[in-house]
Motif scaffolding. Structure first.
Motif, PDB file in Angstrom:
ATOM      1  N   GLY A  38      30.909  24.547  25.126  1.00 44.62           N
ATOM      2  CA  GLY A  38      29.986  25.609  25.927  1.00 44.62           C
ATOM      3  C   GLY A  38      29.017  24.822  26.434  1.00 44.62           C
ATOM      4  N   GLY A  39      29.025  23.497  26.990  1.00 44.25           N
ATOM      5  CA  GLY A  39      27.920  22.690  27.231  1.00 44.25           C
ATOM      6  C   GLY A  39      27.207  21.968  26.099  1.00 44.25           C
ATOM      7  N   ASN A  40      25.908  21.486  26.924  1.00 44.10           N
ATOM      8  CA  ASN A  40      25.357  20.706  25.650  1.00 44.10           C
ATOM      9  C   ASN A  40      24.399  21.790  24.858  1.00 44.10           C
ATOM     10  OD1 ASN A  40      25.816  18.106  26.480  1.00 44.10           O
ATOM     11  ND2 ASN A  40      24.574  18.235  28.087  1.00 44.10           N
ATOM     12  N   GLN A  41      24.279  21.785  23.599  1.00 43.71           N
ATOM     13  CA  GLN A  41      23.659  22.811  22.753  1.00 43.71           C
ATOM     14  C   GLN A  41      22.711  21.935  22.053  1.00 43.71           C
ATOM     15  OE1 GLN A  41      24.322  25.976  22.788  1.00 43.71           O
ATOM     16  NE2 GLN A  41      26.092  25.504  24.424  1.00 43.71           N
ATOM     17  N   ALA A  42      21.827  22.563  21.484  1.00 46.06           N
ATOM     18  CA  ALA A  42      20.589  21.793  20.972  1.00 46.06           C
ATOM     19  C   ALA A  42      20.946  21.714  19.492  1.00 46.06           C
ATOM     20  CB  ALA A  42      19.309  22.995  20.697  1.00 46.06           C
ATOM     21  N   VAL A  43      21.444  22.338  18.613  1.00 46.60           N
ATOM     22  CA  VAL A  43      22.313  22.185  17.408  1.00 46.60           C
ATOM     23  C   VAL A  43      23.647  22.867  17.150  1.00 46.60           C
ATOM     24  CG1 VAL A  43      21.736  22.109  14.860  1.00 46.60           C
ATOM     25  CG2 VAL A  43      19.767  22.003  16.418  1.00 46.60           C
ATOM     26  N   LEU A  44      24.400  22.113  16.577  1.00 43.74           N
ATOM     27  CA  LEU A  44      25.708  22.583  16.132  1.00 43.74           C
ATOM     28  C   LEU A  44      25.983  22.124  14.778  1.00 43.74           C
ATOM     29  CD1 LEU A  44      28.267  21.610  19.293  1.00 43.74           C
ATOM     30  CD2 LEU A  44      27.023  24.042  18.671  1.00 43.74           C
ATOM     31  N   GLU A  45      26.309  23.195  13.993  1.00 44.40           N
ATOM     32  CA  GLU A  45      26.633  22.941  12.387  1.00 44.40           C
ATOM     33  C   GLU A  45      27.930  23.460  12.201  1.00 44.40           C
ATOM     34  OE1 GLU A  45      23.317  24.353   9.646  1.00 44.40           O
ATOM     35  OE2 GLU A  45      22.558  25.144  11.520  1.00 44.40           O
ATOM     36  N   ILE A  46      28.715  22.410  11.837  1.00 47.06           N
ATOM     37  CA  ILE A  46      30.257  22.586  11.800  1.00 47.06           C
ATOM     38  C   ILE A  46      30.758  22.258  10.359  1.00 47.06           C
ATOM     39  CG2 ILE A  46      32.504  21.652  12.665  1.00 47.06           C
ATOM     40  CD1 ILE A  46      30.664  20.687  14.854  1.00 47.06           C
ATOM     41  N   THR A  47      31.452  23.292   9.852  1.00 47.85           N
ATOM     42  CA  THR A  47      32.173  23.088   8.581  1.00 47.85           C
ATOM     43  C   THR A  47      33.390  23.571   8.266  1.00 47.85           C
ATOM     44  OG1 THR A  47      31.105  25.508   7.987  1.00 47.85           O
ATOM     45  CG2 THR A  47      30.108  23.684   7.348  1.00 47.85           C
ATOM     46  N   GLY A  48      34.333  23.169   7.435  1.00 50.38           N
ATOM     47  CA  GLY A  48      35.527  23.366   7.286  1.00 50.38           C
ATOM     48  C   GLY A  48      36.527  22.159   7.300  1.00 50.38           C
ATOM     49  N   GLY A  49      35.954  21.008   7.541  1.00 51.60           N
ATOM     50  CA  GLY A  49      36.673  19.915   7.365  1.00 51.60           C
ATOM     51  C   GLY A  49      36.791  19.534   5.907  1.00 51.60           C
ATOM     52  N   ILE A  50      37.131  18.359   5.702  1.00 51.02           N
ATOM     53  CA  ILE A  50      37.644  17.873   4.207  1.00 51.02           C
ATOM     54  C   ILE A  50      36.633  17.861   3.353  1.00 51.02           C
ATOM     55  CG2 ILE A  50      37.016  15.426   4.948  1.00 51.02           C
ATOM     56  CD1 ILE A  50      39.232  14.235   3.195  1.00 51.02           C
ATOM     57  N   LYS A  51      36.776  18.334   2.153  1.00 55.58           N
ATOM     58  CA  LYS A  51      35.931  18.490   1.063  1.00 55.58           C
ATOM     59  C   LYS A  51      35.513  17.143   0.571  1.00 55.58           C
ATOM     60  CE  LYS A  51      35.896  22.955   1.860  1.00 55.58           C
ATOM     61  NZ  LYS A  51      34.943  23.766   2.528  1.00 55.58           N
ATOM     62  N   ASN A  52      34.461  16.667   0.900  1.00 56.88           N
ATOM     63  CA  ASN A  52      34.242  15.143   0.414  1.00 56.88           C
ATOM     64  C   ASN A  52      32.675  14.930   0.221  1.00 56.88           C
ATOM     65  OD1 ASN A  52      33.206  14.969   3.003  1.00 56.88           O
ATOM     66  ND2 ASN A  52      34.502  13.382   3.745  1.00 56.88           N
ATOM     67  N   GLY A  53      32.122  16.013   0.271  1.00 53.06           N
ATOM     68  CA  GLY A  53      30.391  16.117   0.112  1.00 53.06           C
ATOM     69  C   GLY A  53      29.824  15.342   1.008  1.00 53.06           C
ATOM     70  N   LYS A  54      30.313  15.060   2.133  1.00 52.78           N
ATOM     71  CA  LYS A  54      29.647  14.136   3.110  1.00 52.78           C
ATOM     72  C   LYS A  54      29.121  14.887   4.231  1.00 52.78           C
ATOM     73  CE  LYS A  54      31.737   9.601   2.286  1.00 52.78           C
ATOM     74  NZ  LYS A  54      32.368   8.576   3.233  1.00 52.78           N
ATOM     75  N   THR A  55      28.195  14.799   4.664  1.00 51.94           N
ATOM     76  CA  THR A  55      27.569  15.361   5.983  1.00 51.94           C
ATOM     77  C   THR A  55      26.804  14.410   7.097  1.00 51.94           C
ATOM     78  OG1 THR A  55      26.261  17.046   4.810  1.00 51.94           O
ATOM     79  CG2 THR A  55      25.483  16.615   6.710  1.00 51.94           C
ATOM     80  N   LEU A  56      27.669  14.541   8.187  1.00 55.11           N
ATOM     81  CA  LEU A  56      27.274  13.399   9.428  1.00 55.11           C
ATOM     82  C   LEU A  56      26.426  14.302  10.153  1.00 55.11           C
ATOM     83  CD1 LEU A  56      27.932  10.914  10.820  1.00 55.11           C
ATOM     84  CD2 LEU A  56      29.894  12.457  12.184  1.00 55.11           C
ATOM     85  N   LEU A  57      25.231  13.465  10.392  1.00 50.16           N
ATOM     86  CA  LEU A  57      24.183  13.800  11.483  1.00 50.16           C
ATOM     87  C   LEU A  57      24.655  12.993  12.828  1.00 50.16           C
ATOM     88  CD1 LEU A  57      21.721  15.344  12.671  1.00 50.16           C
ATOM     89  CD2 LEU A  57      20.442  13.448  11.562  1.00 50.16           C
ATOM     90  N   LEU A  58      24.967  13.602  13.615  1.00 55.43           N
ATOM     91  CA  LEU A  58      25.362  13.196  14.925  1.00 55.43           C
ATOM     92  C   LEU A  58      24.423  13.432  16.325  1.00 55.43           C
ATOM     93  CD1 LEU A  58      27.229  11.471  17.021  1.00 55.43           C
ATOM     94  CD2 LEU A  58      28.549  13.691  17.356  1.00 55.43           C
ATOM     95  N   ILE A  59      23.725  12.395  16.458  1.00 55.42           N
ATOM     96  CA  ILE A  59      22.460  12.253  17.669  1.00 55.42           C
ATOM     97  C   ILE A  59      23.297  11.920  18.853  1.00 55.42           C
ATOM     98  CG2 ILE A  59      20.344  11.614  18.256  1.00 55.42           C
ATOM     99  CD1 ILE A  59      19.434  11.311  15.238  1.00 55.42           C
ATOM    100  N   LYS A  60      23.240  12.691  19.725  1.00 54.55           N
ATOM    101  CA  LYS A  60      24.120  12.555  20.886  1.00 54.55           C
ATOM    102  C   LYS A  60      23.618  12.863  22.374  1.00 54.55           C
ATOM    103  CE  LYS A  60      25.684  16.901  21.668  1.00 54.55           C
ATOM    104  NZ  LYS A  60      25.967  17.392  23.134  1.00 54.55           N
ATOM    105  N   ASP A  61      24.444  12.734  23.285  1.00 55.56           N
ATOM    106  CA  ASP A  61      24.425  13.053  24.525  1.00 55.56           C
ATOM    107  C   ASP A  61      25.677  13.803  24.851  1.00 55.56           C
ATOM    108  OD1 ASP A  61      26.217  11.014  25.431  1.00 55.56           O
ATOM    109  OD2 ASP A  61      24.923   9.931  26.679  1.00 55.56           O
ATOM    110  N   SER A  62      25.965  14.240  26.253  1.00 55.30           N
ATOM    111  CA  SER A  62      27.145  14.869  26.403  1.00 55.30           C
ATOM    112  C   SER A  62      28.370  14.122  26.380  1.00 55.30           C
ATOM    113  CB  SER A  62      27.046  15.249  27.981  1.00 55.30           C
ATOM    114  OG  SER A  62      27.028  14.257  28.819  1.00 55.30           O
TER     115      SER A  62
END
Length: 377
Positions: A293-317
């Protein structure tokens, strides 16, 4: 009779001018140009202060230019005339080979002072975060650099390698840089960038995702299995097209659909969905915003593989089209666009405690960005 003919051009000009002025006064103001993909200047409010300091005159000049009757047609007409005269660069856009529109980048876009500030902030942020997270940096080269063979003959363009040399020198001790230029260069005959837009395609993003998977020691076979896309549009015209209102060939948009059931929270609870795509944008001139839906300030996405890892992605479009690939590889993926968020990098680390961090920008956008320097220093 001679005096009539002498004054006739002036009379015709005044009639046209008055006619256009009358049409402008009666016509409805447009606030957005779907062709140029930008906000238009509306009629500015007048005041003595604004007149005296010149603000009113400046905005009114922009207003007349933006609200000129039939502006979109005139932009297209101007492009046609310049092409007819043999020009191959119009409004800093090259008309390249195979119907590619390529932006002309100069020193202005790669300002050495701003680059130095951004690289210093990047080095500092990486050094600080490496203590508690697995950190990587990916700078995506511009289409004009990777596909420079498609530029018109003898067309001047910025030697982007200077930026990568400075980047490499700054981060060589940290060993965090993922270079995607070689793999994109190896596949430059494929459709890895849109013809009418500056972004890479989903295919281009997938090649970068494959490189990322190798760098972090991920499941490469699983990553390669994601190279399957669905076409959702065959009439996409992007931001480069919008600058000149000209294209010989439309682009197609392809997407990767996650096999996992994702849960996506937009902007700290503003909206919740089960997909990273907003298909309503396919009915608009801004089709690229189908990604998140375009550039968003923050997205929190879950539902992937259960490996206890959290990726913080700092990005542009540029990262918008790589998110569906990454989302499946982490228990939680937090996506942050610092241009849309007034929060420091340190605060983000406190809020989300990431195990992994990826900083992903297009090289030209990172070179011009001022938010990263301020918020991650």
């Amino acid at each position: 009779m001679i005096w009539i003919f002498k004054r006739l051009p002036g009379v015709i000009f005044m009639v046209l001018l008055l006619g256009l002025a009358g049409k402008e006064a009666l016509s409805h103001q447009r606030t957005y140009s779907p062709v140029e993909k930008r906000e238009l200047q509306t009629r500015p409010e007048i005041s003595i202060t604004k007149v005296l300091d010149g603000r009113f005159q400046k905005k009114y000049e922009s207003y007349l230019r933006d609200q000129f009757p039939g502006r979109d047609h005139w932009v297209s007409f101007q492009t046609d005339m310049e092409l007819f005269m043999g020009k191959n660069e119009i409004h800093n856009v090259y008309i390249g080979k195979n119907h590619y529109l390529l932006e002309h980048y100069t020193e202005k876009e790669f300002d050495p002072q701003q680059i130095s500030k951004n690289l210093q902030a990047l080095e500092k942020f990486v050094g600080k975060t490496k203590q508690n997270a697995d950190v990587h940096v990916m700078m995506v080269p511009t289409k004009s650099w990777v596909l420079r063979e498609k530029l018109p003959a003898f067309a001047p363009h910025y030697k982007e390698q200077k930026f990568y040399d400075a980047l490499q020198q700054k981060l060589e001790k940290e060993d965090v840089l993922i270079s995607v230029e070689p793999v994109l260069d190896a596949h430059k005959e494929e459709e890895i960038y849109y013809r009418t837009d500056h972004h890479w395609t989903t295919l281009g993003a997938w090649y970068a995702y494959e490189q990322y998977t190798k760098a972090v020691g991920g499941d490469l076979q699983r990553a390669q299995g994601k190279k399957k896309f669905r076409c959702i549009s065959k009439d996409f015209y992007g931001t480069t097209y919008a600058k000149i209102n000209y294209a010989r060939q439309a682009d197609k948009i392809e997407i990767y659909e996650s096999a996992d059931k994702l849960r996506v929270v937009y902007n700290m609870g503003e909206k919740k969905t089960k997909t990273l795509y907003d298909f309503s944008f396919l009915k608009t001139a801004d089709q690229y915003s189908v990604f998140t839906g375009g550039n968003q300030a923050v997205l929190e996405i879950t539902g992937g593989i259960k490996n206890g890892k959290t990726l913080l992605l700092i990005k542009d479009s540029f990262a918008n089209s790589i998110l569906p690939f990454l989302a499946e590889d982490y228990e939680k993926l937090v996506v942050v666009d610092l241009r849309q968020l007034n929060v420091s990098g340190d605060r983000l680390l406190e809020m989300f405690s990431p195990t992994d961090i990826l900083i992903l920008y297009n090289s030209a956008q990172f070179a011009q960005d001022k938010e990263f320097e301020i918020k991650c220093n």
